[in-house]
Design an enzyme around this catalytic site. Sequence first.
Site, mmCIF file in Angstrom:
data_model
loop_
_atom_site.group_PDB
_atom_site.id
_atom_site.type_symbol
_atom_site.label_atom_id
_atom_site.label_comp_id
_atom_site.label_asym_id
_atom_site.label_seq_id
_atom_site.Cartn_x
_atom_site.Cartn_y
_atom_site.Cartn_z
ATOM 1 N N LYS A 195 0.858 -1.186 0.000
ATOM 2 C CA LYS A 195 0.000 0.000 0.000
ATOM 3 C C LYS A 195 0.890 1.230 0.000
ATOM 4 O O LYS A 195 1.660 1.454 0.933
ATOM 5 C CB LYS A 195 -0.902 -0.012 1.241
ATOM 6 C CG LYS A 195 -1.745 1.249 1.380
ATOM 7 C CD LYS A 195 -2.723 1.136 2.530
ATOM 8 C CE LYS A 195 -3.508 2.433 2.662
ATOM 9 N NZ LYS A 195 -4.525 2.353 3.719
ATOM 10 N N LYS A 248 -2.230 -1.617 -3.874
ATOM 11 C CA LYS A 248 -2.995 -0.395 -4.137
ATOM 12 C C LYS A 248 -2.124 0.827 -4.140
ATOM 13 O O LYS A 248 -1.126 0.834 -3.429
ATOM 14 C CB LYS A 248 -4.163 -0.272 -3.153
ATOM 15 C CG LYS A 248 -3.825 0.353 -1.806
ATOM 16 C CD LYS A 248 -5.010 0.382 -0.883
ATOM 17 C CE LYS A 248 -5.491 1.797 -0.642
ATOM 18 N NZ LYS A 248 -6.176 1.976 0.626
HETATM 19 C C1 PBG Z 1 -7.499 3.429 5.683
HETATM 20 C C2 PBG Z 1 -7.690 3.252 4.216
HETATM 21 C C3 PBG Z 1 -7.474 4.181 3.196
HETATM 22 C C4 PBG Z 1 -7.893 3.568 2.029
HETATM 23 C C5 PBG Z 1 -8.306 2.287 2.362
HETATM 24 N N1 PBG Z 1 -8.159 2.092 3.712
HETATM 25 C C6 PBG Z 1 -7.008 5.571 3.244
HETATM 26 C C7 PBG Z 1 -5.631 5.880 3.643
HETATM 27 O O1 PBG Z 1 -4.821 5.012 3.878
HETATM 28 O O2 PBG Z 1 -5.357 7.078 3.760
HETATM 29 C C8 PBG Z 1 -7.917 4.215 0.693
HETATM 30 C C9 PBG Z 1 -9.072 3.830 -0.160
HETATM 31 C C10 PBG Z 1 -9.405 4.750 -1.269
HETATM 32 O O3 PBG Z 1 -8.771 5.804 -1.504
HETATM 33 O O4 PBG Z 1 -10.367 4.420 -1.967
HETATM 34 N N2 PBG Z 1 -6.192 3.141 6.116
HETATM 35 ZN ZN ZN Z 2 -5.816 3.901 8.188
#
Ligand code: PBG
Ligand code: ZN
Length: 324
Positions: A195, A248
């Site tokens: 991520k 992602k």
């Molecule tokens: C929470 C989380 C996020 C996303 C999924 N889980 C946001 C982040 O990490 O700031 C992003 C999902 C999206 O942008 O559709 N940790």
């Molecule tokens: Zn988070």
Amino acid sequence: MSFPAVRPRRLRRTETLRRMVSETRVARDDLALPLFVVEGRGIHEAVASMPGVFRFSVDALASEAKLVADLGIPAVLLFGIPAVKDARGSGADDPGGVVQRAVAAVKQAAPELCVITDVCLCEYTDHGHCGIVENGEVVNDASLERIAAAALSHARAGADVVAPSDMMDGRVGAIRRTLDTSGFEQVPILAYAAKYASAYYGPFRDAAESAPAFGDRRAYQMDPSNRREALREMRLDLAEGADLLMVKPALLCLDVLADARREFDVPIAAYQVSGEYAMIHAAAERGWIDGPRAMDEALLSIKRAGADLILTYAAKDVAARMRG
Ligand code: PBG
Ligand code: ZN
């Protein structure tokens, strides 16, 4: 042999020929729909930066869950947005919390729907970070206990799969141990393994009210310049007991998806994040691109790169457009 004997265009000439030689297809079974759940009653409110995406109260979730199941989409990914936030994210593992009640409501409305829960603290902390903050830093090991407690509470509520998205080191192992010692050894972990700290999460943070109050997430999420490190993260999560690996933001990580597919035997998931979804809709609203075609092509490319599962806000639209 080459031109003029070889003519690749021969197999592109008709729709039927193209169908016959098509290498990749996105199926309903590949899709999962993220859903935002808020406190309150009768709420079905639009998210401004994500056309077609809504925030539901728990009571309004049942009809949405049935709709998703009727479209043949196998899974939803639940995000809870609590009414009250505090420093340790107490709402995250509250047995009566918003996401815990949402899990029960979805399972009751559509028992066959696979309920995946996003496990993180950022929606529940007043500072909006994904872990516990001490002296202005997100501390790793103190966060693990909270994250594992959240995952356990989701499993107790009936979640079919838990999906940690915090990017703390060791969270998959901590969750696995906690689940296994509490009778939930059958609950799989979908690890947000690779991520990246991405600009493409912007619209999500509006929807989930989870923007960090100070700083950013670059001290725990990955640097977008790193490709090898993604393999390292995925290997670690597998060693700690992850059942599925997620990459992602999806379209920005096609190289990482291809690496993951080649390197590992577990199912690979890709998250088409909020910004990817919003960009397509924004351009389509202006008449600059054909929205449905652009969306289908994005998902096809994600699948072609190696994803088995795609988490996308477009799941309902895409499933509704599919033939048969
Ligand atoms: C929470 C989380 C996020 C996303 C999924 N889980 C946001 C982040 O990490 O700031 C992003 C999902 C999206 O942008 O559709 N940790
Ligand atoms: Zn988070």
